[in-house]
Design a protein around this motif. Structure first.
Motif, PDB file in Angstrom:
ATOM      1  N   UNK A 278     -71.861  19.087  39.284  1.00 22.17           N
ATOM      2  CA  UNK A 278     -72.907  19.249  38.272  1.00 22.17           C
ATOM      3  C   UNK A 278     -72.532  18.587  36.951  1.00 22.17           C
ATOM      4  N   UNK A 279     -73.519  17.984  36.313  1.00 20.46           N
ATOM      5  CA  UNK A 279     -73.340  17.443  34.964  1.00 20.46           C
ATOM      6  C   UNK A 279     -73.665  18.489  33.910  1.00 20.46           C
ATOM      7  N   UNK A 280     -74.156  19.652  34.333  1.00 23.80           N
ATOM      8  CA  UNK A 280     -74.480  20.726  33.404  1.00 23.80           C
ATOM      9  C   UNK A 280     -74.632  22.045  34.137  1.00 23.80           C
ATOM     10  N   UNK A 281     -74.853  23.118  33.393  1.00 27.68           N
ATOM     11  CA  UNK A 281     -74.960  24.513  33.857  1.00 27.68           C
ATOM     12  C   UNK A 281     -73.610  25.041  34.300  1.00 27.68           C
TER      13      UNK A 281
ATOM     14  N   UNK B 269     -73.908  23.484  27.854  1.00 29.81           N
ATOM     15  CA  UNK B 269     -73.042  23.278  29.010  1.00 29.81           C
ATOM     16  C   UNK B 269     -73.387  21.950  29.685  1.00 29.81           C
ATOM     17  N   UNK B 270     -72.920  20.868  29.097  1.00 29.39           N
ATOM     18  CA  UNK B 270     -73.079  19.535  29.680  1.00 29.39           C
ATOM     19  C   UNK B 270     -71.702  18.877  29.738  1.00 29.39           C
ATOM     20  N   UNK B 271     -71.446  18.129  30.811  1.00 32.24           N
ATOM     21  CA  UNK B 271     -70.110  17.613  31.095  1.00 32.24           C
ATOM     22  C   UNK B 271     -70.143  16.103  31.340  1.00 32.24           C
ATOM     23  N   UNK B 272     -68.943  15.529  31.383  1.00 25.50           N
ATOM     24  CA  UNK B 272     -68.747  14.139  31.827  1.00 25.50           C
ATOM     25  C   UNK B 272     -69.564  13.138  31.023  1.00 25.50           C
TER      26      UNK B 272
ATOM     27  N   UNK C  57     -64.889  24.507  22.773  1.00 28.28           N
ATOM     28  CA  UNK C  57     -63.934  25.245  23.611  1.00 28.28           C
ATOM     29  C   UNK C  57     -64.631  25.900  24.799  1.00 28.28           C
ATOM     30  N   UNK C  58     -65.824  26.408  24.579  1.00 29.71           N
ATOM     31  CA  UNK C  58     -66.605  27.024  25.659  1.00 29.71           C
ATOM     32  C   UNK C  58     -66.893  26.003  26.748  1.00 29.71           C
ATOM     33  N   UNK C  59     -67.327  24.823  26.332  1.00 34.30           N
ATOM     34  CA  UNK C  59     -67.633  23.762  27.297  1.00 34.30           C
ATOM     35  C   UNK C  59     -66.367  23.291  28.031  1.00 34.30           C
ATOM     36  N   UNK C  60     -65.270  23.158  27.308  1.00 41.01           N
ATOM     37  CA  UNK C  60     -64.017  22.719  27.926  1.00 41.01           C
ATOM     38  C   UNK C  60     -63.529  23.718  28.965  1.00 41.01           C
ATOM     39  N   UNK C  61     -63.661  25.004  28.655  1.00 36.89           N
ATOM     40  CA  UNK C  61     -63.252  26.046  29.595  1.00 36.89           C
ATOM     41  C   UNK C  61     -64.105  26.003  30.856  1.00 36.89           C
TER      42      UNK C  61
END
Length: 398
Positions: A325-328, A217-220, A299-303
């Motif tokens: 958040x960039x993660x979690x 779960x990391x984003x951006x 898909x999990x991360x995108x959701x």
């Protein structure tokens, strides 16, 4: 008539005297009592992949894991964990000697700290931290030394002061306890920051325990960098992972440790006297889950990213200062723009005021004043639930 012998001594030992009922239990009970939307405790309100659930049912029906599984974990899961680490990060682990299955990440943390610490050792941990860290350090008779992640309002993130980390290490320091992606702030430590952590560990000959349960779960554009991949860290790092956060089956309590043979052997020595074994049929299901194609993880991360953005926008509209958040799957907010400064009092009153439950970040700090104005919300919920929660929170500034 006979009864218990009276005693003036408290039943709970001194090491645990500061730990009462967890804030998660308190706030979840408050949510139930008031009928509020619970954005406090970090568990999803939907189950994970159907094929993984069916794998657990199949294991039950086939009689796999209904009795005690092997102490280190079933071979299928240990192999799947090793393959996951190799496929995702290029880390090679022997499933027979370098992988240990635990009753969730919480037991992995407890067994690791109990195994590796002597009374009087110091543990440097990033503050704020998940509450079990402090309790497990205390149970081991060691001392925690917090290094505080500092809020950066301009960047809307929390930062690690590497000079403060270095200054926290003394001759009594035994290990560094690192969590990235970080709960509760959502910070994902950069490669540069983690390289500095690794260099410090090598220079001072420290063990490192790294909690990476939110690795997927990391984003951006943030990058999850396992510490064990960095120079000098493979032999001194205990990496903790978990299926609960990645596959949305938190009740199954399947976690794991990967490390060098000597470290895994030490952790197993402690773990065998905690749960011994657990989650038999679920271990087979998680083995299949870890082999899911990359499309599942994407898909999990995108959701979750869409849910993060939905809740972040709603919290901003409701008047909170939001640390994106960039993660979690947690968002930390500052309540001072709402004219508030005591996060604990705010969270206790929020169910009556707005019908929503959150968690005060101060409970994750030794330096309570540093965390006082911050409040954590979980976004691992259905979008309709998040939409209703943000609508309710708008009443705070109506």
């Amino acid at each position: 008539m006979t009864g218990m012998t009276s005693t003036a001594r408290p039943f709970l030992n001194r090491r645990l005297a500061e730990f009462g009922t967890t804030v998660f239990a308190e706030m979840s009970a408050l949510a139930q009592r008031t009928g509020s939307i619970n954005l406090g405790q970090g568990f999803p309100d939907t189950d994970g992949p159907e094929e993984v659930r069916e794998a657990a049912v199949r294991a039950l029906r086939d009689g796999r894991g209904n009795q005690y599984p092997p102490g280190p974990g079933v071979p299928e899961l240990r192999t799947a964990i090793a393959e996951h680490q190799q496929r995702r990060y290029g880390l090679t682990f022997d499933p027979d000697t370098e992988v240990l299955v635990t009753a969730g990440a919480t037991e992995a943390i407890a067994a690791t700290l109990l195994a590796l610490l002597e009374p009087g050792d110091e543990v440097v941990a990033l503050e704020p931290y998940y509450d079990s860290y402090a309790a497990c350090i205390a149970m081991a008779g060691a001392a925690r030394v917090p290094v505080t992640l500092r809020p950066d309002p301009e960047q809307a993130r929390f930062r690690l002061d590497l000079d403060e980390l270095r200054d926290a290490v003394t001759d009594r320091t035994r290990l560094l306890l690192i969590n990235t992606p970080h709960n509760p702030t959502g910070t994902v430590l950069t490669r540069e920051e983690l390289t500095a952590v690794a260099e410090l560990a090598v220079e001072r000959d420290l063990l490192v325990v790294t909690d990476e349960v939110y690795e997927h779960l990391v984003f951006d554009g943030a990058e999850h960098v396992p510490l064990a991949t960095l120079p000098g860290m493979r032999e001194r790092t205990v990496t903790i992972g978990s299926a609960g956060k990645t596959f949305s089956f938190t009740g199954w309590k399947v976690g794991w440790v990967t490390a060098s043979p000597g470290l895994v052997s030490a952790v197993r020595s402690a773990k065998q006297f905690l749960t011994y074994v657990s989650s038999g049929p679920f271990q087979y299901a998680v083995a299949e889950a870890l082999a899911l194609p990359d499309t599942y993880f994407d898909a999990f991360r995108t959701d979750m990213l869409a849910k993060r953005d939905l809740l972040a926008a709603g919290l901003t509209e409701a008047g909170f200062a939001v640390y994106r958040p960039a993660g979690t799957y947690f968002i930390t907010t500052d309540i001072r723009p709402l004219g508030e400064s005591d996060g604990y009092a705010f969270c206790r009153s929020l169910p009556e005021r707005a019908g929503v439950v959150a968690i005060p970040n101060a409970v994750f700090y030794d330096h309570r004043e540093a965390g006082a104005p911050f409040v954590r919300f979980a976004f691992c919920k259905q979008k309709t639930v998040l939409e209703e929660a943000t609508e309710r929170l708008r009443s705070l500034t109506a």
